[in-house]
Design a protein around this motif. Structure first.
Motif, mmCIF file in Angstrom:
data_model
loop_
_atom_site.group_PDB
_atom_site.id
_atom_site.type_symbol
_atom_site.label_atom_id
_atom_site.label_comp_id
_atom_site.label_asym_id
_atom_site.label_seq_id
_atom_site.Cartn_x
_atom_site.Cartn_y
_atom_site.Cartn_z
ATOM 1 N N GLY A 25 75.840 7.441 -69.813
ATOM 2 C CA GLY A 25 74.564 6.491 -70.026
ATOM 3 C C GLY A 25 74.507 5.757 -68.337
ATOM 4 N N THR A 26 73.252 4.785 -68.175
ATOM 5 C CA THR A 26 73.217 3.844 -67.138
ATOM 6 C C THR A 26 74.031 2.426 -68.159
ATOM 7 N N GLU A 27 73.985 1.770 -69.083
ATOM 8 C CA GLU A 27 75.011 1.247 -69.205
ATOM 9 C C GLU A 27 76.448 1.823 -69.783
ATOM 10 N N HIS A 28 77.375 2.526 -69.694
ATOM 11 C CA HIS A 28 77.899 2.969 -69.186
ATOM 12 C C HIS A 28 78.753 2.702 -67.679
ATOM 13 N N LEU A 29 77.701 3.065 -66.805
ATOM 14 C CA LEU A 29 77.749 3.482 -65.452
ATOM 15 C C LEU A 29 77.966 1.731 -65.305
ATOM 16 N N ILE A 30 77.274 0.961 -65.545
ATOM 17 C CA ILE A 30 77.039 -0.333 -65.334
ATOM 18 C C ILE A 30 78.276 -1.196 -66.160
ATOM 19 N N THR A 31 78.709 -0.801 -66.707
ATOM 20 C CA THR A 31 79.551 -1.273 -67.370
ATOM 21 C C THR A 31 81.156 -1.210 -66.685
ATOM 22 N N THR A 32 81.350 -0.214 -66.299
ATOM 23 C CA THR A 32 82.396 1.106 -65.317
ATOM 24 C C THR A 32 82.325 0.019 -64.389
ATOM 25 N N CYS A 33 80.909 -0.285 -63.439
ATOM 26 C CA CYS A 33 80.718 -0.952 -62.234
ATOM 27 C C CYS A 33 81.253 -2.133 -62.337
ATOM 28 N N ILE A 34 81.105 -3.553 -63.380
ATOM 29 C CA ILE A 34 81.741 -4.597 -63.642
ATOM 30 C C ILE A 34 82.801 -3.981 -64.241
ATOM 31 N N LEU A 35 83.727 -3.282 -64.745
ATOM 32 C CA LEU A 35 84.964 -3.483 -64.921
ATOM 33 C C LEU A 35 85.996 -3.333 -64.088
ATOM 34 N N ALA A 36 85.509 -2.191 -62.668
ATOM 35 C CA ALA A 36 85.919 -1.790 -61.323
ATOM 36 C C ALA A 36 85.546 -3.229 -60.530
ATOM 37 N N VAL A 38 85.655 -6.467 -61.463
ATOM 38 C CA VAL A 38 87.221 -7.230 -62.061
ATOM 39 C C VAL A 38 88.159 -6.789 -61.626
ATOM 40 N N GLY A 39 88.866 -6.187 -62.448
ATOM 41 C CA GLY A 39 89.819 -5.551 -61.887
ATOM 42 C C GLY A 39 89.892 -5.483 -60.721
ATOM 43 N N ALA A 40 89.532 -5.431 -59.393
ATOM 44 C CA ALA A 40 89.706 -5.587 -57.860
ATOM 45 C C ALA A 40 89.476 -6.644 -58.021
ATOM 46 N N THR A 41 89.208 -7.346 -57.912
ATOM 47 C CA THR A 41 89.186 -9.361 -57.862
ATOM 48 C C THR A 41 90.311 -10.036 -58.524
ATOM 49 N N VAL A 42 90.944 -9.387 -59.368
ATOM 50 C CA VAL A 42 92.350 -9.899 -60.094
ATOM 51 C C VAL A 42 92.914 -9.072 -59.478
ATOM 52 N N SER A 43 93.099 -7.059 -58.891
ATOM 53 C CA SER A 43 94.421 -7.841 -58.213
ATOM 54 C C SER A 43 94.251 -8.090 -56.605
ATOM 55 N N PHE A 44 93.522 -8.673 -56.466
ATOM 56 C CA PHE A 44 92.935 -9.301 -55.215
ATOM 57 C C PHE A 44 93.631 -10.638 -55.246
ATOM 58 N N VAL A 45 93.514 -11.211 -55.984
ATOM 59 C CA VAL A 45 94.180 -12.728 -56.355
ATOM 60 C C VAL A 45 95.329 -12.629 -56.586
ATOM 61 N N MET A 46 95.313 -11.471 -57.535
ATOM 62 C CA MET A 46 96.937 -12.145 -57.646
ATOM 63 C C MET A 46 98.039 -11.350 -56.819
ATOM 64 N N THR A 47 97.221 -10.282 -55.583
ATOM 65 C CA THR A 47 98.441 -10.323 -54.220
ATOM 66 C C THR A 47 98.529 -11.326 -53.716
ATOM 67 N N LEU A 48 97.844 -12.016 -53.811
ATOM 68 C CA LEU A 48 96.917 -13.429 -52.632
ATOM 69 C C LEU A 48 98.528 -14.465 -53.249
ATOM 70 N N ILE A 49 98.186 -14.930 -54.603
ATOM 71 C CA ILE A 49 99.313 -15.435 -55.242
ATOM 72 C C ILE A 49 100.912 -15.101 -55.299
ATOM 73 N N LEU A 50 100.803 -13.840 -55.618
ATOM 74 C CA LEU A 50 102.590 -13.123 -54.889
ATOM 75 C C LEU A 50 103.321 -13.495 -53.685
ATOM 76 N N LYS A 51 102.297 -12.851 -52.564
ATOM 77 C CA LYS A 51 102.162 -13.415 -51.679
ATOM 78 C C LYS A 51 102.971 -14.931 -51.221
ATOM 79 N N LYS A 52 102.146 -15.444 -51.425
ATOM 80 C CA LYS A 52 102.157 -17.613 -51.492
ATOM 81 C C LYS A 52 103.567 -17.434 -51.935
ATOM 82 N N LEU A 53 103.662 -17.307 -53.631
ATOM 83 C CA LEU A 53 105.194 -16.739 -54.134
ATOM 84 C C LEU A 53 106.149 -16.493 -53.230
#
Length: 72
Positions: A25-36, A38-53
């Motif tokens: 369904g469209t709802e599942h597709l939108i939910t999947t895109c949003i979660l992807a 969010v996951g990519a953003t969190v992963s990128f930010v954590m990578t930057l934080i860990l590099k700095k640390l």
């Protein structure tokens, strides 16, 4: 795997994909895109934080090593 099996595998994968697409369904597709996103953003930010640390810890370790050498 030999080349005689490739069309069978491609047909099976295509048939599976074609039979599941109408059930998504469209709802599942939108939910999947949003979660992807969010996951990519969190992963990128954590990578930057860990590099700095890691850079800070390396500097601190180097500082302690040179400080202990001065005492001797």
């Amino acid at each position: 795997m030999n080349f005689k099996e490739a069309p069978i595998l491609a047909g099976t994968a295509g048939g599976t994909l074609a039979s599941t697409l109408p059930n998504i369904g469209t709802e599942h597709l939108i939910t999947t895109c949003i979660l992807a996103l969010v996951g990519a953003t969190v992963s990128f930010v954590m990578t930057l934080i860990l590099k700095k640390l890691l850079a800070i810890l390396k500097q601190f370790r180097l500082f302690l090593f040179t400080k202990s050498k001065r005492k001797n």
